[in-house]
Design a protein around this motif. Structure first.
Motif, PDB file in Angstrom:
ATOM      1  N   GLU A 140       0.828  -1.206   0.000  1.00  0.00           N
ATOM      2  CA  GLU A 140       0.000   0.000   0.000  1.00  0.00           C
ATOM      3  C   GLU A 140       0.866   1.262   0.000  1.00  0.00           C
ATOM      4  O   GLU A 140       0.622   2.210  -0.778  1.00  0.00           O
ATOM      5  N   ALA A 141       1.885   1.281   0.847  1.00  0.00           N
ATOM      6  CA  ALA A 141       2.758   2.464   0.922  1.00  0.00           C
ATOM      7  C   ALA A 141       3.533   2.634  -0.375  1.00  0.00           C
ATOM      8  O   ALA A 141       3.757   3.765  -0.846  1.00  0.00           O
ATOM      9  N   THR A 142       3.904   1.570  -1.000  1.00  0.00           N
ATOM     10  CA  THR A 142       4.644   1.637  -2.260  1.00  0.00           C
ATOM     11  C   THR A 142       3.748   2.190  -3.375  1.00  0.00           C
ATOM     12  O   THR A 142       4.180   3.032  -4.189  1.00  0.00           O
ATOM     13  N   ALA A 143       2.484   1.716  -3.427  1.00  0.00           N
ATOM     14  CA  ALA A 143       1.562   2.209  -4.456  1.00  0.00           C
ATOM     15  C   ALA A 143       1.266   3.701  -4.256  1.00  0.00           C
ATOM     16  O   ALA A 143       1.201   4.486  -5.240  1.00  0.00           O
ATOM     17  N   GLN A 144       1.101   4.117  -3.013  1.00  0.00           N
ATOM     18  CA  GLN A 144       0.848   5.535  -2.728  1.00  0.00           C
ATOM     19  C   GLN A 144       2.027   6.391  -3.160  1.00  0.00           C
ATOM     20  O   GLN A 144       1.860   7.477  -3.753  1.00  0.00           O
ATOM     21  N   LEU A 145       3.235   5.923  -2.920  1.00  0.00           N
ATOM     22  CA  LEU A 145       4.421   6.686  -3.304  1.00  0.00           C
ATOM     23  C   LEU A 145       4.524   6.775  -4.819  1.00  0.00           C
ATOM     24  O   LEU A 145       4.882   7.838  -5.378  1.00  0.00           O
ATOM     25  N   ARG A 146       4.182   5.732  -5.527  1.00  0.00           N
ATOM     26  CA  ARG A 146       4.271   5.761  -6.993  1.00  0.00           C
ATOM     27  C   ARG A 146       3.264   6.775  -7.590  1.00  0.00           C
ATOM     28  O   ARG A 146       3.578   7.474  -8.559  1.00  0.00           O
ATOM     29  N   MET A 148       2.086   9.482  -6.155  1.00  0.00           N
ATOM     30  CA  MET A 148       2.557  10.845  -5.852  1.00  0.00           C
ATOM     31  C   MET A 148       3.734  11.200  -6.762  1.00  0.00           C
ATOM     32  O   MET A 148       3.849  12.352  -7.224  1.00  0.00           O
ATOM     33  N   GLU A 149       4.607  10.272  -7.029  1.00  0.00           N
ATOM     34  CA  GLU A 149       5.732  10.559  -7.923  1.00  0.00           C
ATOM     35  C   GLU A 149       5.230  10.796  -9.351  1.00  0.00           C
ATOM     36  O   GLU A 149       5.787  11.644 -10.076  1.00  0.00           O
ATOM     37  N   GLU A 150       4.176  10.098  -9.780  1.00  0.00           N
ATOM     38  CA  GLU A 150       3.640  10.303 -11.125  1.00  0.00           C
ATOM     39  C   GLU A 150       2.973  11.677 -11.244  1.00  0.00           C
ATOM     40  O   GLU A 150       3.138  12.381 -12.256  1.00  0.00           O
ATOM     41  N   VAL A 151       2.252  12.064 -10.187  1.00  0.00           N
ATOM     42  CA  VAL A 151       1.621  13.401 -10.187  1.00  0.00           C
ATOM     43  C   VAL A 151       2.683  14.480 -10.225  1.00  0.00           C
ATOM     44  O   VAL A 151       2.572  15.498 -10.952  1.00  0.00           O
ATOM     45  N   SER A 152       3.763  14.281  -9.481  1.00  0.00           N
ATOM     46  CA  SER A 152       4.838  15.292  -9.458  1.00  0.00           C
ATOM     47  C   SER A 152       5.476  15.398 -10.830  1.00  0.00           C
ATOM     48  O   SER A 152       5.851  16.490 -11.272  1.00  0.00           O
ATOM     49  N   ARG A 153       5.575  14.276 -11.531  1.00  0.00           N
ATOM     50  CA  ARG A 153       6.191  14.318 -12.859  1.00  0.00           C
ATOM     51  C   ARG A 153       5.292  15.054 -13.846  1.00  0.00           C
ATOM     52  O   ARG A 153       5.754  15.849 -14.659  1.00  0.00           O
ATOM     53  N   LEU A 154       3.992  14.750 -13.778  1.00  0.00           N
ATOM     54  CA  LEU A 154       3.069  15.394 -14.725  1.00  0.00           C
ATOM     55  C   LEU A 154       2.905  16.894 -14.454  1.00  0.00           C
ATOM     56  O   LEU A 154       2.713  17.690 -15.385  1.00  0.00           O
ATOM     57  N   GLY A 156       5.132  18.857 -13.263  1.00  0.00           N
ATOM     58  CA  GLY A 156       6.422  19.536 -13.331  1.00  0.00           C
ATOM     59  C   GLY A 156       6.972  19.840 -11.954  1.00  0.00           C
ATOM     60  O   GLY A 156       7.760  20.776 -11.779  1.00  0.00           O
ATOM     61  N   GLY A 157       6.598  19.048 -10.971  1.00  0.00           N
ATOM     62  CA  GLY A 157       7.138  19.201  -9.625  1.00  0.00           C
ATOM     63  C   GLY A 157       6.369  20.194  -8.783  1.00  0.00           C
ATOM     64  O   GLY A 157       6.823  20.508  -7.671  1.00  0.00           O
ATOM     65  N   LYS A 158       5.224  20.649  -9.304  1.00  0.00           N
ATOM     66  CA  LYS A 158       4.488  21.648  -8.528  1.00  0.00           C
ATOM     67  C   LYS A 158       3.700  20.972  -7.401  1.00  0.00           C
ATOM     68  O   LYS A 158       3.593  21.504  -6.306  1.00  0.00           O
ATOM     69  N   VAL A 159       3.076  19.871  -7.717  1.00  0.00           N
ATOM     70  CA  VAL A 159       2.332  19.108  -6.717  1.00  0.00           C
ATOM     71  C   VAL A 159       2.733  17.634  -6.857  1.00  0.00           C
ATOM     72  O   VAL A 159       3.078  17.192  -7.980  1.00  0.00           O
ATOM     73  N   PRO A 160       2.688  16.878  -5.775  1.00  0.00           N
ATOM     74  CA  PRO A 160       2.483  17.361  -4.387  1.00  0.00           C
ATOM     75  C   PRO A 160       3.736  18.041  -3.848  1.00  0.00           C
ATOM     76  O   PRO A 160       4.780  18.064  -4.502  1.00  0.00           O
ATOM     77  N   ALA A 161       3.621  18.514  -2.627  1.00  0.00           N
ATOM     78  CA  ALA A 161       4.752  19.215  -2.016  1.00  0.00           C
ATOM     79  C   ALA A 161       5.879  18.215  -1.711  1.00  0.00           C
ATOM     80  O   ALA A 161       5.672  17.004  -1.565  1.00  0.00           O
ATOM     81  N   LYS A 162       7.059  18.752  -1.596  1.00  0.00           N
ATOM     82  CA  LYS A 162       8.247  17.915  -1.351  1.00  0.00           C
ATOM     83  C   LYS A 162       8.128  17.169  -0.016  1.00  0.00           C
ATOM     84  O   LYS A 162       8.546  16.023   0.126  1.00  0.00           O
ATOM     85  N   THR A 163       7.537  17.816   0.961  1.00  0.00           N
ATOM     86  CA  THR A 163       7.392  17.160   2.272  1.00  0.00           C
ATOM     87  C   THR A 163       6.452  15.955   2.191  1.00  0.00           C
ATOM     88  O   THR A 163       6.653  14.946   2.881  1.00  0.00           O
ATOM     89  N   GLU A 164       5.440  16.064   1.342  1.00  0.00           N
ATOM     90  CA  GLU A 164       4.533  14.934   1.181  1.00  0.00           C
ATOM     91  C   GLU A 164       5.238  13.742   0.536  1.00  0.00           C
ATOM     92  O   GLU A 164       5.011  12.582   0.910  1.00  0.00           O
ATOM     93  N   LEU A 165       6.100  14.029  -0.437  1.00  0.00           N
ATOM     94  CA  LEU A 165       6.883  12.937  -1.047  1.00  0.00           C
ATOM     95  C   LEU A 165       7.834  12.279  -0.029  1.00  0.00           C
ATOM     96  O   LEU A 165       7.980  11.044   0.011  1.00  0.00           O
ATOM     97  N   ASP A 166       8.465  13.113   0.754  1.00  0.00           N
ATOM     98  CA  ASP A 166       9.378  12.564   1.775  1.00  0.00           C
ATOM     99  C   ASP A 166       8.626  11.688   2.781  1.00  0.00           C
ATOM    100  O   ASP A 166       9.108  10.625   3.217  1.00  0.00           O
ATOM    101  N   THR A 167       7.411  12.134   3.151  1.00  0.00           N
ATOM    102  CA  THR A 167       6.614  11.337   4.099  1.00  0.00           C
ATOM    103  C   THR A 167       6.234  10.001   3.483  1.00  0.00           C
ATOM    104  O   THR A 167       6.271   8.946   4.146  1.00  0.00           O
TER     105      THR A 167
END
Length: 442
Positions: A140-146, A148-154, A156-167
């Protein structure tokens, strides 16, 4: 015609006395003179020459043996114990029973062990469930991280915030660590279950070898405790058709005892019967070596000045009909040397010394022999000795010999003077009273 004259006794009317009574005084005087003459002649007569006891020097075979005593034992004897504590439910064999390797011979109450196994299995199941749970959390945690990383790529790094990715990344790392911990708990639970199953297996006491039960030291209903030491339950001997005889060789004889020498022995249970054997081992260390090691271990002082030094030797014994039994006391005779066509003389000849040559006894030199070991030490193989033969003048005549091996009653010798058939002196007979020692007679 005048009558014939009559003697005085007839005239007086008395009975005529016999002649010996009329001459009794002269007869007594004559007898005393004869006896005195015999006594005087006996006192001044020369002593008769001594009568020597002789034995011939002869050619023959000589077998030199060494005697030793010991006990019969199985080649391999195993003491069977218990590694676990508990109540003995059943004893499945008895003394003299034949057993095979792996055969159950006793059973210890396994109820407590069965409960432990059940508990271990439950713990294992819980840990396996924990692994599945942590694996789901990791997925579950792995799927959630993937996502968020896909949204950040689409974006251009605007969303989600960097702290959310780190969490999200930290949540994945925690889930992965929890999975490894749960997997380790599973391994631990499996090991605990295996250990308990092993203990359960050991509750059935099994024979470690093929053999015969020599001793049973446990009964059903008895409790054994193995916390501090292993209790001994059975003694099993492996293959009594082949046994060993453990003997003690005296230090005076150990130099001649070698591996491979033939031997024979007797036991009290079968008088008159001889069993064959063969030397398979002679220990380098003596009984004093073992005593010294024990003394050092116990930090005590032991005096060994008067101890007899001996060396252990092992003889292999065939026992196909199982006649011999472990523990029997045996007397072994080891053939250490055999000579053919050797010149042999009785040992008494080596100890004889004529009276005029300084013999200590007044009978003319019969020196009754000491013990066999002392004789051999005094005579010694290879030593020059003097023996005596009766000369042409009836007196002892010296003959020099070099001694060889001895069997206790005869000794092999070499000599340029002594020939086969010559009679050596072993003693002197004084008025038929003295006799040679037993070991001097042929």
């Amino acid at each position: 015609m005048a009558s014939e004259p009559q003697d005085l006794d007839t005239f007086l009317g008395t009975k005529r006395r016999p002649w010996w009574r009329r001459n009794l005084r002269w007869i007594i005087i004559a007898l005393v003179v004869v006896v005195l003459g015999l006594l005087v002649s006996r006192c001044f007569a020369p002593k008769p020459p001594p009568s020597y006891i002789t034995a011939p020097a002869e050619k023959g075979a000589l077998s030199v043996t060494v005697s030793a005593t010991g006990r019969l034992a199985p080649i391999r004897q195993v003491t069977v114990g218990s590694e676990i504590s508990g109540l003995v439910l059943k004893v499945l064999v008895d003394v003299n029973d034949r057993v095979t390797e792996g055969q159950p011979i006793a059973i210890i109450d396994p109820s407590r062990l069965d409960d432990t196994i059940t508990q271990s299995r439950a713990t294992l199941s819980a840990n396996q469930a924990a692994v599945a749970q942590t694996q789901a959390t990791l997925d579950e945690a792995t799927a959630q991280l993937r996502r968020m990383e896909e949204v950040s790529r689409l974006s251009g790094g605007k969303v989600p915030a960097k702290t959310e990715l780190d969490t999200a990344r930290a949540a994945v790392a925690r889930a992965r660590a929890n999975l490894r911990s749960a997997q380790a708990n599973v391994v631990s639970a499996q090991a605990s279950l295996s250990s308990n199953q092993t203990q359960r297996f050991k509750s059935i006491i099994r024979s470690p070898v093929n053999g015969v039960v020599l001793a049973r030291q446990v009964d059903a209903g008895q409790t054994v405790a193995a916390q501090f030491s292993t209790p001994n339950l059975f003694v099993i001997a492996q293959d009594l058709t082949h046994m060993k005889l453990e003997v003690a060789i005296d230090e005076a004889d150990v130099g001649s005892v070698k591996v491979g020498l033939p031997a024979s022995f007797t036991v009290d249970a079968f008088p008159g019967r001889t069993f064959p054997a063969q030397i398979t081992r002679v220990d380098l260390g003596s009984n004093l070596t073992a005593s010294t090691a024990t003394t050092s271990a116990t930090t005590s002082t032991t005096t060994t000045a008067n101890q007899v030094v001996s060396y252990a030797a092992i003889l292999s014994v065939a026992n196909p009909d199982l006649t011999l039994r472990p523990g029997m006391t045996a007397t072994a005779t080891i053939g250490v040397e055999k000579l053919d066509n050797a010149l042999l003389i009785p040992n008494g000849a080596l100890r004889f010394t004529p009276q005029d040559a300084g013999a200590k006894n007044g009978g003319g030199g019969i020196q009754f022999g000491p013990r066999r070991e002392e004789q051999q030490k005094a005579i010694g193989r290879g030593s020059k000795q003097t023996v005596y033969v009766v000369g042409s003048d009836g007196k002892p005549q010296k003959v020099e010999v070099v001694t060889g091996p001895s069997d206790g009653s005869r000794t092999a010798v070499t000599s340029a003077q002594l020939k086969p058939g010559m009679k050596v002196i072993v003693g002197v007979q004084a008025n038929g009273a003295a006799k040679p020692a037993k070991d001097d007679q042929n």
